[in-house]
Design a protein around this motif. Sequence first.
Motif, PDB file in Angstrom:
ATOM      1  N   SER A 219     -31.625  -4.918 -26.638  1.00 51.45           N
ATOM      2  CA  SER A 219     -32.565  -4.042 -27.326  1.00 51.45           C
ATOM      3  C   SER A 219     -31.907  -2.666 -27.408  1.00 51.45           C
ATOM      4  CB  SER A 219     -33.886  -3.963 -26.543  1.00 51.45           C
ATOM      5  OG  SER A 219     -34.746  -2.999 -27.100  1.00 51.45           O
ATOM      6  N   VAL A 220     -31.754  -2.146 -28.628  1.00 48.18           N
ATOM      7  CA  VAL A 220     -31.029  -0.893 -28.845  1.00 48.18           C
ATOM      8  C   VAL A 220     -31.927   0.085 -29.593  1.00 48.18           C
ATOM      9  CG1 VAL A 220     -28.990   0.195 -29.870  1.00 48.18           C
ATOM     10  CG2 VAL A 220     -28.837  -2.142 -28.959  1.00 48.18           C
ATOM     11  N   GLU A 221     -32.113   1.261 -29.043  1.00 48.16           N
ATOM     12  CA  GLU A 221     -32.786   2.357 -29.745  1.00 48.16           C
ATOM     13  C   GLU A 221     -31.772   3.472 -29.958  1.00 48.16           C
ATOM     14  OE1 GLU A 221     -37.275   1.701 -27.878  1.00 48.16           O
ATOM     15  OE2 GLU A 221     -36.081   3.448 -27.257  1.00 48.16           O
ATOM     16  N   PHE A 222     -31.690   3.956 -31.196  1.00 51.94           N
ATOM     17  CA  PHE A 222     -30.761   5.066 -31.447  1.00 51.94           C
ATOM     18  C   PHE A 222     -31.405   6.116 -32.328  1.00 51.94           C
ATOM     19  CE2 PHE A 222     -29.699   2.400 -35.145  1.00 51.94           C
ATOM     20  CZ  PHE A 222     -29.460   3.331 -36.153  1.00 51.94           C
ATOM     21  N   SER A 223     -30.890   7.321 -32.181  1.00 50.88           N
ATOM     22  CA  SER A 223     -31.344   8.460 -32.967  1.00 50.88           C
ATOM     23  C   SER A 223     -30.229   9.487 -32.946  1.00 50.88           C
ATOM     24  CB  SER A 223     -32.623   9.060 -32.368  1.00 50.88           C
ATOM     25  OG  SER A 223     -32.320   9.733 -31.158  1.00 50.88           O
ATOM     26  N   THR A 224     -30.483  10.637 -33.550  1.00 54.46           N
ATOM     27  CA  THR A 224     -29.481  11.699 -33.481  1.00 54.46           C
ATOM     28  C   THR A 224     -29.272  12.170 -32.045  1.00 54.46           C
ATOM     29  OG1 THR A 224     -28.807  13.793 -34.485  1.00 54.46           O
ATOM     30  CG2 THR A 224     -31.113  13.605 -33.831  1.00 54.46           C
ATOM     31  N   MET A 225     -30.270  11.923 -31.167  1.00 56.88           N
ATOM     32  CA  MET A 225     -30.190  12.396 -29.788  1.00 56.88           C
ATOM     33  C   MET A 225     -29.371  11.481 -28.888  1.00 56.88           C
ATOM     34  SD  MET A 225     -33.147  13.282 -31.397  1.00 56.88           S
ATOM     35  CE  MET A 225     -34.477  12.186 -30.894  1.00 56.88           C
ATOM     36  N   GLY A 226     -29.210  10.205 -29.270  1.00 58.08           N
ATOM     37  CA  GLY A 226     -28.467   9.320 -28.403  1.00 58.08           C
ATOM     38  C   GLY A 226     -28.629   7.860 -28.782  1.00 58.08           C
ATOM     39  N   VAL A 227     -28.016   6.987 -27.965  1.00 61.52           N
ATOM     40  CA  VAL A 227     -28.085   5.542 -28.144  1.00 61.52           C
ATOM     41  C   VAL A 227     -28.427   4.925 -26.796  1.00 61.52           C
ATOM     42  CG1 VAL A 227     -26.837   3.448 -28.788  1.00 61.52           C
ATOM     43  CG2 VAL A 227     -26.336   5.596 -29.968  1.00 61.52           C
ATOM     44  N   SER A 228     -29.488   4.127 -26.762  1.00 59.75           N
ATOM     45  CA  SER A 228     -29.883   3.417 -25.553  1.00 59.75           C
ATOM     46  C   SER A 228     -29.773   1.918 -25.802  1.00 59.75           C
ATOM     47  CB  SER A 228     -31.331   3.775 -25.175  1.00 59.75           C
ATOM     48  OG  SER A 228     -31.776   2.952 -24.111  1.00 59.75           O
ATOM     49  N   SER A 229     -29.045   1.227 -24.936  1.00 58.77           N
ATOM     50  CA  SER A 229     -28.877  -0.222 -25.040  1.00 58.77           C
ATOM     51  C   SER A 229     -29.326  -0.859 -23.734  1.00 58.77           C
ATOM     52  CB  SER A 229     -27.418  -0.572 -25.319  1.00 58.77           C
ATOM     53  OG  SER A 229     -27.204  -1.962 -25.261  1.00 58.77           O
ATOM     54  N   GLN A 230     -30.281  -1.800 -23.834  1.00 63.17           N
ATOM     55  CA  GLN A 230     -30.809  -2.461 -22.648  1.00 63.17           C
ATOM     56  C   GLN A 230     -30.762  -3.975 -22.811  1.00 63.17           C
ATOM     57  OE1 GLN A 230     -34.246   0.885 -21.466  1.00 63.17           O
ATOM     58  NE2 GLN A 230     -34.810  -1.209 -21.993  1.00 63.17           N
ATOM     59  N   PRO A 231     -30.302  -4.711 -21.812  1.00 67.13           N
ATOM     60  CA  PRO A 231     -30.387  -6.174 -21.880  1.00 67.13           C
ATOM     61  C   PRO A 231     -31.835  -6.618 -21.786  1.00 67.13           C
ATOM     62  CG  PRO A 231     -29.636  -5.479 -19.712  1.00 67.13           C
ATOM     63  CD  PRO A 231     -29.685  -4.243 -20.552  1.00 67.13           C
ATOM     64  N   VAL A 232     -32.213  -7.590 -22.616  1.00 70.36           N
ATOM     65  CA  VAL A 232     -33.560  -8.148 -22.582  1.00 70.36           C
ATOM     66  C   VAL A 232     -33.538  -9.316 -21.601  1.00 70.36           C
ATOM     67  CG1 VAL A 232     -35.406  -9.238 -23.911  1.00 70.36           C
ATOM     68  CG2 VAL A 232     -33.983  -7.446 -24.959  1.00 70.36           C
ATOM     69  N   GLN A 233     -34.244  -9.168 -20.496  1.00 67.34           N
ATOM     70  CA  GLN A 233     -34.205 -10.168 -19.431  1.00 67.34           C
ATOM     71  C   GLN A 233     -35.498 -10.963 -19.300  1.00 67.34           C
ATOM     72  OE1 GLN A 233     -33.019  -7.445 -16.285  1.00 67.34           O
ATOM     73  NE2 GLN A 233     -30.873  -8.040 -16.525  1.00 67.34           N
ATOM     74  N   ILE A 234     -36.569 -10.486 -19.934  1.00 66.53           N
ATOM     75  CA  ILE A 234     -37.836 -11.210 -19.983  1.00 66.53           C
ATOM     76  C   ILE A 234     -38.344 -11.141 -21.418  1.00 66.53           C
ATOM     77  CG2 ILE A 234     -38.434 -10.755 -17.568  1.00 66.53           C
ATOM     78  CD1 ILE A 234     -40.320  -8.557 -18.586  1.00 66.53           C
TER      79      ILE A 234
END
Length: 337
Positions: A219-234
């Motif tokens: 699951s990836v959320e990105f914007s001009t402020m940054g990029v967050s990537s998280q593994p989906v485990q449930i």
Amino acid sequence: MLSLIQLSGSPYDVGQSLGKFGAEAAHAHLVSSHAWQSVMAWKGTLQARAMSAMVREHFPSIWNELDGLAAGLELPLEEVVLWNCRGDVWAMAPDGCTTVQVPLACGPRITHNEDGDPAFAGHCAIAEIAIDQGSHFASFVYPASIPGHTFAVTETGLVMTVNNLRWRQVAVGVPRMVLTRAVLDQGSVPAALSLLRTIPRAGGFHLSLAQRGQPDLLSVEFSTMGVSSQPVQIPSLHANHAIHASMRDFPQIITKSSLCRQQSGDAMLDTAQDPLAILADQRNADFPVYRNALDDSDGENTMATADMHVGADAVRWQVYERPGEPARFQLIDARIR
């Protein structure tokens, strides 16, 4: 009815063919719409010119696709480019979506409602696209838009679904729809993440990313402020607002529809309901998950649902037009069966 189109050739050729496909709907509805006028208010601004320059600098082949798209639409290139920057300049652009993400031992399952402008119902397509000396992928496409901001699978088995995020804070950078189009030219999930992290970003999206033969679902959320990537485990659901801890406190618009879809989906996941049933849910009459009301609160309707099974040897997926009906299309990787 959802169409099937097969496009090939140079980036300009593919863009031009896509433009011709969407020209009738664009002229009949889009250019007279409130959405188009809201975005065109940015025409000629320093931000619009800067984003165009960054596309030409970083992604000249995608610029050629946009040039061809404008030619096929018979609309000015400046306006078509700006329309493909709509979510970077206008937080309430009519692009929605809901995604259910399920990690499985046999490979991830990603199920996605593609929500957009109701006036485009019957004017969208699954496009199988082969770029000369470039990428080959299948993607849901809207009139007047480049591929890559909906749901898609590439020949290399890269799977991507895209959800709108309504960020209030944007900056000069590469438009988010160009970045996700460029993701389809990447050969792997790590390459896609590297691209998102290294290229200056104007706006942002939520992405679900997976790869044929790999167990990971991101699951990836990105914007001009940054990029967050998280593994989906449930089993998880994502609507149209940022929910990652590192992203959710940045300024954003959370509509009532997005909040209710997130809450309804989370509750149904707790009872282990099937993803297709979750995405068909209309028990909340005012803010349903499956949206088909012409007076939808966000001005969006569900155009199609994709159910993607990412296996060890192939991505097998189906595209449905409406809940309870047989699949409109069956695909393996980037090809219609």
